[in-house]
Design an enzyme around this catalytic site. Structure first.
Site, short mmCIF file in Angstrom:
data_model
loop_
_atom_site.label_atom_id
_atom_site.label_comp_id
_atom_site.label_asym_id
_atom_site.label_seq_id
_atom_site.Cartn_x
_atom_site.Cartn_y
_atom_site.Cartn_z
N ASN A 262 0.87 -1.17 0.00
CA ASN A 262 0.00 0.00 0.00
C ASN A 262 0.91 1.23 0.00
O ASN A 262 1.44 1.60 1.04
CB ASN A 262 -0.90 -0.03 1.24
CG ASN A 262 -1.71 1.24 1.39
OD1 ASN A 262 -1.82 2.02 0.45
ND2 ASN A 262 -2.29 1.45 2.56
N LYS B 123 0.16 4.26 -0.47
CA LYS B 123 -0.46 5.51 0.02
C LYS B 123 -0.15 6.63 -0.97
O LYS B 123 -0.12 6.39 -2.17
CB LYS B 123 0.00 5.80 1.45
CG LYS B 123 -0.17 4.56 2.35
CD LYS B 123 0.01 4.82 3.80
CE LYS B 123 -0.16 3.50 4.55
NZ LYS B 123 -0.11 3.66 6.01
N HIS C 107 -9.53 1.56 4.65
CA HIS C 107 -8.27 1.76 5.36
C HIS C 107 -8.48 2.76 6.50
O HIS C 107 -9.28 3.69 6.37
CB HIS C 107 -7.20 2.27 4.40
CG HIS C 107 -5.84 2.27 5.01
ND1 HIS C 107 -5.40 3.29 5.82
CD2 HIS C 107 -4.84 1.35 4.97
CE1 HIS C 107 -4.18 3.01 6.24
NE2 HIS C 107 -3.81 1.84 5.73
N GLU D 290 -6.87 5.21 7.46
CA GLU D 290 -6.68 6.62 7.07
C GLU D 290 -7.92 7.16 6.36
O GLU D 290 -8.27 8.32 6.50
CB GLU D 290 -5.42 6.76 6.20
CG GLU D 290 -4.15 6.58 7.05
CD GLU D 290 -2.98 5.96 6.33
OE1 GLU D 290 -2.95 5.94 5.09
OE2 GLU D 290 -2.07 5.46 7.04
N GLU E 291 -5.68 -4.39 10.70
CA GLU E 291 -4.61 -3.42 10.90
C GLU E 291 -4.89 -2.61 12.16
O GLU E 291 -5.68 -1.66 12.13
CB GLU E 291 -4.53 -2.45 9.71
CG GLU E 291 -4.24 -3.12 8.39
CD GLU E 291 -3.64 -2.12 7.40
OE1 GLU E 291 -2.49 -2.35 6.98
OE2 GLU E 291 -4.29 -1.13 7.06
N GLY F 98 2.30 2.67 10.59
CA GLY F 98 3.25 3.76 10.39
C GLY F 98 3.97 4.20 11.65
O GLY F 98 4.65 5.22 11.65
N SER G 242 3.22 -1.75 10.44
CA SER G 242 4.67 -1.83 10.68
C SER G 242 5.25 -3.22 10.40
O SER G 242 6.13 -3.68 11.13
CB SER G 242 5.01 -1.35 12.09
OG SER G 242 4.65 0.01 12.26
#
Ligand code: PGA
Length: 264
Positions: free
Chosen positions: A10, A12, A104, A106, A176, A182, A222
């Site tokens: 991914n 991003k 996701h 985000e 996730e 991240g 991560s």
């Protein structure tokens, strides 16, 4: 149960067309001569999809191109029309997109996507025969507040509302934990396995044991070359969704190499 592991990059909001080209050339040359028993997927930004499609699917496709499948990072829940800034599933199909990341964290936290919107996107993706990578996961406050199971159950139940068993079988779940995305903090393999087993138990409640046992559940947050093997050795973890460490061809490859051999 034989579930083929799936390793998805991914990217991003990283890598335009020229960086995508550089990555794919380098990655495929590293992949040369290796045959990993897993699926490898790259989700670039929308604007880089034409370049990726061109490199992997056109007449002059680079060698070993078949090794990679293309994913989008998002899609619209609508067909077409006055939705400024959005991209429809049929537009994605033109670029050989097979998978689409939906929900996701985000998208949930920055763009306010609700479980209902995510559910509509999953349905729209399936109408176009795209395979959703449906992301779920709890925040640190939710985990520490003892809400882990409630959050995951709600995200799954509402996100999959009215999704048929047939369509679920074409869907990958990505667990996730938001606190691991991240941040460099990975869930321990015990934490990840426990959450994955719980996700599978919810799928069992919703669709029955046989179907639940066939669904692939990726871990994300991560994932790095040095933790991939341990995570992928867990019985309910079937691959990874990788952000930061997928931006370098070498580390993405090492995650696949280290993780793939160990996938349960
Ligand atoms: P990360 O991102 O690997 O950089 O933690 C994972 C993701 O957001 O899918």
């Amino acid at each position: 149960m034989n579930r083929k592991p799936i390793f998805a990059a991914n990217w991003k909001m990283n890598k335009g067309a020229s960086e995508t080209e550089d990555f794919v050339k380098s990655f495929l040359s590293k992949l040369q001569g290796q045959d990993f028993p897993c699926e490898i997927v790259i989700a670039p930004p929308f604007v880089s999809l034409p370049k990726l499609a061109d490199m992997l699917h056109n007449a002059n496709a680079v060698q070993n191109a078949h090794a990679i499948q293309i994913a989008a990072q998002n899609c619209s829940q609508f067909d077409n029309g006055a939705y400024t800034g959005e991209t429809s599933v049929l537009m994605l199909r033109e670029f050989y997109v097979h998978y689409v990341i939906i929900g996701h964290s985000e998208r949930r936290s920055i763009y306010g996507e609700s479980d209902a919107i995510i559910n509509a996107k999953i349905k729209k993706a399936r109408e176009a025969n795209l395979k959703p990578i449906f992301c779920i996961g709890e925040t640190l406050a939710e985990r520490e507040g003892g809400m882990l199971e409630t959050v995951l159950r709600t995200q799954l139940t509402d996100g999959l509302k009215d999704i048929s068993e047939k369509d679920l079988l074409e869907t990958v779940i990505a667990y996730e934990p938001v606190w691991a995305i991240g941040t460099g903090v990975t869930a321990t393999s015990d934490q990840a396995q426990d959450a994955h087993a719980f996700v599978r138990s919810v799928l069992k409640d919703l669709y029955g044991a046989e179907t639940a046992a066939r669904i692939r559940i990726q871990y994300g947050g991560s994932v790095k070359p040095n933790n991939a093997a341990e995570l992928m050795a867990c019985p309910d973890i079937d691959g990874a969704l990788i952000g930061g460490a997928s931006l370098e061809p070498q580390s993405f490859m090492e995650i696949i190499r280290n993780g793939c051999g160990h996938s349960a």
